[in-house]
Design an enzyme around this catalytic site. Structure first.
Site, PDB file in Angstrom:
ATOM      1  N   GLY A 216       0.821  -1.199   0.000  1.00  0.00           N
ATOM      2  CA  GLY A 216       0.000   0.000   0.000  1.00  0.00           C
ATOM      3  C   GLY A 216       0.853   1.247   0.000  1.00  0.00           C
ATOM      4  O   GLY A 216       2.095   1.189  -0.055  1.00  0.00           O
ATOM      5  N   ILE A 218       2.608   4.857   1.300  1.00  0.00           N
ATOM      6  CA  ILE A 218       3.419   5.145   2.478  1.00  0.00           C
ATOM      7  C   ILE A 218       2.518   5.660   3.592  1.00  0.00           C
ATOM      8  O   ILE A 218       1.607   6.460   3.365  1.00  0.00           O
ATOM      9  CB  ILE A 218       4.522   6.177   2.139  1.00  0.00           C
ATOM     10  CG1 ILE A 218       3.908   7.439   1.517  1.00  0.00           C
ATOM     11  CG2 ILE A 218       5.553   5.574   1.214  1.00  0.00           C
ATOM     12  CD1 ILE A 218       4.889   8.538   1.247  1.00  0.00           C
ATOM     13  N   GLY A 221      -0.255   2.099   7.201  1.00  0.00           N
ATOM     14  CA  GLY A 221      -0.415   1.295   8.408  1.00  0.00           C
ATOM     15  C   GLY A 221       0.150  -0.103   8.315  1.00  0.00           C
ATOM     16  O   GLY A 221      -0.182  -0.960   9.149  1.00  0.00           O
ATOM     17  N   GLU A 243      10.318  -3.959   7.146  1.00  0.00           N
ATOM     18  CA  GLU A 243      10.866  -3.219   6.008  1.00  0.00           C
ATOM     19  C   GLU A 243      12.361  -2.971   6.217  1.00  0.00           C
ATOM     20  O   GLU A 243      12.767  -2.539   7.297  1.00  0.00           O
ATOM     21  CB  GLU A 243      10.125  -1.883   5.868  1.00  0.00           C
ATOM     22  CG  GLU A 243      10.131  -1.312   4.482  1.00  0.00           C
ATOM     23  CD  GLU A 243       9.221  -0.104   4.357  1.00  0.00           C
ATOM     24  OE1 GLU A 243       8.813   0.223   3.236  1.00  0.00           O
ATOM     25  OE2 GLU A 243       8.927   0.516   5.398  1.00  0.00           O
ATOM     26  N   ARG A 374       9.380  11.365   9.438  1.00  0.00           N
ATOM     27  CA  ARG A 374      10.645  10.935   8.833  1.00  0.00           C
ATOM     28  C   ARG A 374      11.210  12.089   8.004  1.00  0.00           C
ATOM     29  O   ARG A 374      10.494  12.723   7.233  1.00  0.00           O
ATOM     30  CB  ARG A 374      10.430   9.711   7.944  1.00  0.00           C
ATOM     31  CG  ARG A 374      10.089   8.431   8.698  1.00  0.00           C
ATOM     32  CD  ARG A 374       9.963   7.265   7.732  1.00  0.00           C
ATOM     33  NE  ARG A 374       9.609   6.030   8.417  1.00  0.00           N
ATOM     34  CZ  ARG A 374       9.370   4.870   7.791  1.00  0.00           C
ATOM     35  NH1 ARG A 374       9.459   4.813   6.460  1.00  0.00           N
ATOM     36  NH2 ARG A 374       9.045   3.796   8.479  1.00  0.00           N
TER      37      ARG A 374
END
EC number: 2.7.1.21
Length: 527
Positions: A216, A218, A221, A243, A374
């Site tokens: 999905g 970024i 979830g 990841e 981030r």
């Protein structure tokens, strides 16, 4: 040869030797025979009691003639000798006796200067320029001065860059040789190489388990759901592969930061930018493809007919790094179509790959991206998220076409050998009952292939690339799940996913080496 004391033939570049000083011993009214290049300075010379250039006398030679030898200041001796001549000179003949000669010697007084100057008088610089053909110093213009200053600054910046490169080389060398840090449990500073993964433990009875890949946009979830699975399922029935952020950001370069720099609006359409973006996407795909190959070695290719409550879950499938995100970069104009084909050709899948495609409202999705904060994702906008969701939808439409038609038929349609309506009429499919197959083709990624390869329909290489991609895409199972109703309900989201998996008869577990997968997950997540 000329006679002693006689000047040579006329030459303007030669400084003629001077005659003997006058009998009165004064230099004031003495006419210096000079060349044309030094004649203009006679007035300055007459004001001095000594010749303006260095005059050296050797005691062993007679005083007639007197030679003037010009020398540069660096070669002038520090001590000079001044000779005082008597004005009444007596000619010396062969009839002179020894006593007369000695009396003449006594009359010539040779005294040493108490404080001898470096030279008798500093000559005018124009005289030296004329005598030695010295070029005058070039005076820089204003433009030349600016250019020289810019060259110095540029040279200084190059020196600074060179020093930085040397420092980077030393740091890289220390990293490669593991000299920078020593782990506390390893006194020699040696890195623990996971060679145990080369020899996985053998499991007597393979365990049936489902392979679930979360996909999905970024911030949708995926990571939150993956971390919550241990609490939902008890921790013993689930293996999670997170990841590989550390590989993307710390190994060789920070590809996450680099890819956002390469996708700035000012870099649209640059070929060099497309090549760099291709390198970043290949780096994103490398750990996912490597992990996919490793897990395939530890699982049986045959699907198990038994039911299972064992789950092997992954944060992203190679589909995202090789197909979806490159397609988004192509739509934005950052990636060329030739580079897009290279990435699509690297896509690999296996039977039993079950991809859960999570979808979320764009506004809520953007809030989650900003909340996790981030630094690589500071430039993410809502348009970026919407385009990414559209790219996932285009891939999902392509997967539906591959599931209802054979890969060979899809290739024929993409190369205009057949029309999609002919396929739907000759072979009724599930899609024909719900949506138009022609609209589905226009919404899929195959529509881009048709538009970009019109001029190269005779290329067998392109045909094989598309056929391979369709065969790989056919292997996976895609399940679309809407995350919006489960904003703060992770167990409810998993219940929805679990129900969709159980209802799909095409999704079946694989037989896996559970002990080896546990070891692989532990090592992979620790890096």
């Amino acid at each position: 040869m000329t006679g002693r004391g006689q000047p040579p033939k006329k030459n303007d570049t030669y400084d003629y030797p001077r005659k003997q000083p006058p009998k009165n011993g004064s230099y004031d009214n003495y006419d210096y025979p000079t060349s044309t290049k030094t004649r203009s300075t006679n007035k300055q010379r007459k004001d001095s009691n000594y010749p303006p250039r260095e005059t050296i006398f050797e005691p062993d030679l007679a005083a007639d003639p007197i030679y003037s030898v010009p020398r540069p200041p660096s070669r002038v001796p520090h001590k000079l000798v001044k000779v005082n001549y008597k004005s009444n000179l007596v000619p010396i003949t062969a009839s002179n006796s020894v006593s007369e000669l000695l009396s003449l010697h006594d009359e010539t007084q040779v005294t040493e200067c108490v404080e001898a100057p470096l030279i008798a008088k500093s000559p005018d610089i124009t005289v030296y320029e004329k005598m030695f053909s010295v070029r005058p110093k070039h005076t820089l213009t204003k433009l030349e001065g600016k250019q020289k200053m810019f060259t110095r600054k540029k040279k200084g910046s190059f020196v600074k860059i060179g020093s930085n490169m040397l420092e980077f080389g030393e740091s890289l060398k220390s990293k490669l040789h593991n000299d920078s840090k020593k782990s506390p449990d390893e006194p020699d500073g040696l890195v623990h190489v996971p060679v145990h993964l080369l020899y996985p433990p053998k499991h007597q009875d393979p365990v049936p388990a489902f392979f679930i890949f979360l996909e999905g946009s970024i911030g949708v979830g995926k990571t939150t759901l993956l971390k919550s699975m241990n609490g939902i399922l008890g921790g013993k029935n689930v293996l999670a592969f997170h990841e590989p952020i550390a590989y993307w950001t710390d190994v060789f370069s920070n590809s996450l930061e680099e890819v956002y720099k390469l996708t700035l609006p000012a870099k649209v359409g640059r070929t060099s930018n497309s090549a760099k973006l291709l390198a970043c996407q290949l780096k994103f795909a490398s750990p996912l493809l490597a992990l996919k190959t490793a897990t395939d070695r530890l699982s049986s290719p045959k699907n198990s007919l038994l039911s299972s409550d064992m789950w092997v879950m992954f944060d992203r499938h190679p589909l995202s790094a090789t197909v979806v995100f490159p397609y988004m970069h192509f739509q934005n104009g950052f990636l060329s179509f030739s580079h897009l084909i290279q990435l699509w050709s690297s896509f690999k899948a296996s039977r039993g790959d079950n991809i859960i495609l999570l979808n979320l409202n764009s506004q809520e999705n953007l809030k989650r991206v900003k909340k996790r904060n981030r630094k690589e994702e500071k430039s993410v906008s809502i348009e970026h998220i919407r385009l990414l969701n559209n790219c996932y939808h285009a891939v999902y439409c392509a997967w539906l076409l591959v599931q209802n038609f054979t890969p060979e038929e899809i290739v024929e349609v993409c190369f205009n050998a057949k029309h999609i309506t002919d396929l739907s009429s000759s072979k009724p499919s599930f899609l024909a009952k719900h949506v138009s197959t022609e609209d589905m083709l226009k919404s899929s990624i195959f529509n881009t292939w048709i538009e970009m390869t019109k001029a190269h329909r005779d290329s067998c290489t392109l045909m094989e690339c598309l056929l391979t991609f369709c065969k790989e895409l056919e292997k996976v199972q895609l399940i679309h799940v809407n995350v919006s109703p489960f904003t703060d309900d992770i167990p409810g989201l998993w219940a929805s996913i679990y129900t969709s998996i159980r209802r799909n008869s095409a999704i079946k577990p694989n037989r896996v080496n559970w002990l080896a997968l546990e070891d692989l997950a532990r090592t992979f997540n620790s890096q």
